[in-house]
Design a protein around this motif. Structure first.
Motif, mmCIF file in Angstrom:
data_model
loop_
_atom_site.group_PDB
_atom_site.id
_atom_site.type_symbol
_atom_site.label_atom_id
_atom_site.label_comp_id
_atom_site.label_asym_id
_atom_site.label_seq_id
_atom_site.Cartn_x
_atom_site.Cartn_y
_atom_site.Cartn_z
ATOM 1 N N VAL A 84 -3.507 -24.080 -30.445
ATOM 2 C CA VAL A 84 -2.718 -22.483 -30.562
ATOM 3 C C VAL A 84 -3.957 -22.082 -30.375
ATOM 4 C CG1 VAL A 84 -2.211 -20.891 -32.372
ATOM 5 C CG2 VAL A 84 -0.735 -23.811 -33.070
ATOM 6 N N GLN A 85 -3.653 -20.643 -28.948
ATOM 7 C CA GLN A 85 -4.760 -20.281 -28.683
ATOM 8 C C GLN A 85 -4.112 -18.190 -29.212
ATOM 9 O OE1 GLN A 85 -6.058 -20.731 -24.488
ATOM 10 N NE2 GLN A 85 -6.059 -18.456 -24.533
ATOM 11 N N GLN A 86 -4.701 -18.419 -30.026
ATOM 12 C CA GLN A 86 -4.144 -16.702 -29.907
ATOM 13 C C GLN A 86 -4.939 -15.780 -29.486
ATOM 14 O OE1 GLN A 86 -5.095 -15.264 -34.538
ATOM 15 N NE2 GLN A 86 -5.197 -13.111 -33.374
ATOM 16 N N PHE A 87 -4.427 -14.752 -28.659
ATOM 17 C CA PHE A 87 -4.747 -13.303 -27.709
ATOM 18 C C PHE A 87 -5.566 -12.273 -28.676
ATOM 19 C CE2 PHE A 87 -2.084 -16.765 -25.206
ATOM 20 C CZ PHE A 87 -2.635 -16.857 -23.993
ATOM 21 N N ALA A 88 -5.827 -11.382 -27.687
ATOM 22 C CA ALA A 88 -6.004 -10.240 -28.210
ATOM 23 C C ALA A 88 -5.482 -10.058 -28.979
ATOM 24 C CB ALA A 88 -7.040 -10.162 -27.658
ATOM 25 N N ILE A 89 -5.605 -9.347 -30.326
ATOM 26 C CA ILE A 89 -4.824 -8.103 -31.228
ATOM 27 C C ILE A 89 -5.044 -7.271 -30.866
ATOM 28 C CG2 ILE A 89 -4.271 -7.653 -33.964
ATOM 29 C CD1 ILE A 89 -4.955 -9.683 -34.831
ATOM 30 N N PHE A 115 3.503 -17.734 -12.240
ATOM 31 C CA PHE A 115 2.007 -18.387 -12.545
ATOM 32 C C PHE A 115 1.406 -19.315 -11.718
ATOM 33 C CE2 PHE A 115 3.011 -17.619 -17.137
ATOM 34 C CZ PHE A 115 1.685 -18.134 -17.288
ATOM 35 N N LYS A 116 2.122 -19.054 -10.613
ATOM 36 C CA LYS A 116 1.785 -19.659 -8.931
ATOM 37 C C LYS A 116 0.813 -18.309 -8.682
ATOM 38 C CE LYS A 116 5.538 -23.504 -7.780
ATOM 39 N NZ LYS A 116 6.864 -22.997 -7.325
ATOM 40 N N SER A 117 1.026 -16.974 -8.911
ATOM 41 C CA SER A 117 0.360 -16.547 -8.375
ATOM 42 C C SER A 117 -1.148 -16.057 -9.012
ATOM 43 C CB SER A 117 1.148 -14.637 -7.848
ATOM 44 O OG SER A 117 1.310 -14.031 -9.545
ATOM 45 N N ILE A 118 -2.027 -16.330 -9.975
ATOM 46 C CA ILE A 118 -2.870 -16.173 -10.957
ATOM 47 C C ILE A 118 -2.945 -17.726 -9.972
ATOM 48 C CG2 ILE A 118 -2.016 -14.127 -12.366
ATOM 49 C CD1 ILE A 118 -1.936 -16.703 -14.926
ATOM 50 N N GLY A 119 -2.286 -18.939 -9.787
ATOM 51 C CA GLY A 119 -2.799 -20.760 -9.011
ATOM 52 C C GLY A 119 -3.373 -21.218 -10.287
ATOM 53 N N LEU A 120 -1.992 -21.530 -10.753
ATOM 54 C CA LEU A 120 -1.114 -22.593 -11.273
ATOM 55 C C LEU A 120 0.029 -23.248 -11.124
ATOM 56 C CD1 LEU A 120 -2.315 -20.625 -15.102
ATOM 57 C CD2 LEU A 120 -3.328 -22.159 -13.272
ATOM 58 N N ASN A 129 -5.413 -14.695 -19.663
ATOM 59 C CA ASN A 129 -6.587 -13.293 -19.953
ATOM 60 C C ASN A 129 -5.598 -11.943 -20.159
ATOM 61 O OD1 ASN A 129 -6.679 -12.325 -17.696
ATOM 62 N ND2 ASN A 129 -7.605 -14.042 -16.760
ATOM 63 N N SER A 130 -7.251 -11.552 -21.031
ATOM 64 C CA SER A 130 -7.016 -9.642 -21.265
ATOM 65 C C SER A 130 -5.988 -9.235 -19.532
ATOM 66 C CB SER A 130 -7.765 -9.206 -21.845
ATOM 67 O OG SER A 130 -8.981 -8.975 -21.235
ATOM 68 N N GLU A 131 -6.687 -9.032 -18.671
ATOM 69 C CA GLU A 131 -5.892 -8.765 -17.644
ATOM 70 C C GLU A 131 -4.249 -9.146 -16.852
ATOM 71 O OE1 GLU A 131 -8.985 -10.023 -14.232
ATOM 72 O OE2 GLU A 131 -10.410 -9.412 -16.071
ATOM 73 N N ASN A 132 -3.735 -10.977 -17.186
ATOM 74 C CA ASN A 132 -3.446 -10.994 -17.048
ATOM 75 C C ASN A 132 -1.744 -11.614 -18.121
ATOM 76 O OD1 ASN A 132 -3.312 -13.608 -17.391
ATOM 77 N ND2 ASN A 132 -4.542 -14.207 -15.317
ATOM 78 N N ILE A 133 -1.774 -10.550 -19.125
ATOM 79 C CA ILE A 133 -1.168 -10.812 -19.674
ATOM 80 C C ILE A 133 -0.283 -9.680 -19.790
ATOM 81 C CG2 ILE A 133 -2.798 -10.340 -22.157
ATOM 82 C CD1 ILE A 133 -1.772 -12.367 -23.458
ATOM 83 N N HIS A 134 -0.784 -8.789 -19.578
ATOM 84 C CA HIS A 134 0.190 -7.658 -19.545
ATOM 85 C C HIS A 134 0.774 -7.510 -19.139
ATOM 86 C CE1 HIS A 134 1.083 -3.172 -20.594
ATOM 87 N NE2 HIS A 134 1.322 -2.850 -19.660
ATOM 88 N N GLU A 135 1.193 -7.702 -17.735
ATOM 89 C CA GLU A 135 1.863 -8.633 -16.792
ATOM 90 C C GLU A 135 3.046 -9.183 -16.863
ATOM 91 O OE1 GLU A 135 3.813 -7.313 -13.091
ATOM 92 O OE2 GLU A 135 1.580 -6.227 -13.742
ATOM 93 N N PHE A 136 2.484 -10.033 -17.509
ATOM 94 C CA PHE A 136 2.859 -11.333 -18.145
ATOM 95 C C PHE A 136 4.587 -11.156 -18.540
ATOM 96 C CE2 PHE A 136 3.843 -14.845 -20.741
ATOM 97 C CZ PHE A 136 5.042 -15.623 -20.265
ATOM 98 N N LEU A 137 3.887 -10.013 -20.102
ATOM 99 C CA LEU A 137 4.691 -9.526 -20.785
ATOM 100 C C LEU A 137 5.697 -8.434 -20.560
ATOM 101 C CD1 LEU A 137 1.742 -8.456 -23.439
ATOM 102 C CD2 LEU A 137 4.105 -10.341 -24.253
ATOM 103 N N LYS A 138 5.581 -8.236 -19.008
ATOM 104 C CA LYS A 138 6.327 -6.707 -18.495
ATOM 105 C C LYS A 138 7.551 -7.612 -18.150
ATOM 106 C CE LYS A 138 4.264 -4.355 -15.685
ATOM 107 N NZ LYS A 138 3.405 -3.041 -14.792
ATOM 108 N N ILE A 139 6.953 -9.082 -17.202
ATOM 109 C CA ILE A 139 8.680 -9.581 -16.577
ATOM 110 C C ILE A 139 8.734 -10.416 -17.621
ATOM 111 C CG2 ILE A 139 8.614 -11.565 -15.182
ATOM 112 C CD1 ILE A 139 5.897 -10.944 -13.535
#
Length: 165
Positions: A84-89, A115-120, A129-139
């Motif tokens: 379990v990995q918690q991201f920043a609150i 996820f392919k666009s971020i190299g996975l 990470n803090s930079e791409n989690i917001h974009e993922f939440l929007k999707i």
């Protein structure tokens, strides 16, 4: 007065985890998680979204700080999850997922492409990470808002689980 302000503070807590293969099959585990979450969250004014693919969970919870933190403690002790990995609150001024006590988003091409666009090559939420989690939440929010209702399927392959999602 400060204590009263903290009780009313809204937060967003996101985490990733890996599913522990157990006695139950995946559909039964997802069904149980969703039914339990939706009932508990509705009673405690917690909102959010859950995504599962490739053996990993990603969940975003929103609500009053003490309620979300207490729920997350329970999740960390759930034997169906490990790593379990918690991201920043994040403190929020309003609930993003206010339509759902817990929305389940089905496996989705837009998410796979993100996820392919971020190299996975597959869904690996631990690498957010803090930079791409917001974009993922929007999707996730956009996908959840545009999902068509699932028609109940009949037959051995679906075994009635489709109605839970």
């Amino acid at each position: 007065m400060n204590d009263n302000k903290e009780r009313k503070m809204l937060i967003q807590l996101c985490y990733a985890s890996v599913r522990v293969e157990g006695e139950n099959d995946l559909l039964l585990d997802l069904s149980d998680i969703l039914v339990t979450a939706r009932n508990f969250n509705a009673e405690n004014s917690i909102f959010g979204v859950l995504y599962y693919a490739d053996g990993s969970f990603f969940q975003c919870l929103e609500g009053q700080v003490e309620d979300v933190l207490a729920l997350f403690q329970k999740i960390q002790q759930d034997k169906r999850h490990h790593q379990v990995q918690q991201f920043a609150i994040k403190e929020i001024s309003e609930i993003t997922f206010k339509q759902w006590s817990m929305k389940y988003v089905n496996s989705n091409t837009k998410i796979a492409n993100f996820f392919k666009s971020i190299g996975l090559n597959k869904f690996e939420p631990h690498h957010l990470n803090s930079e791409n989690i917001h974009e993922f939440l929007k999707i996730l929010l956009k996908t959840a808002n545009t999902e068509k209702p699932i028609k109940p399927s009949i037959g051995y392959q679906n075994r009635g689980y489709q109605n839970y999602f």
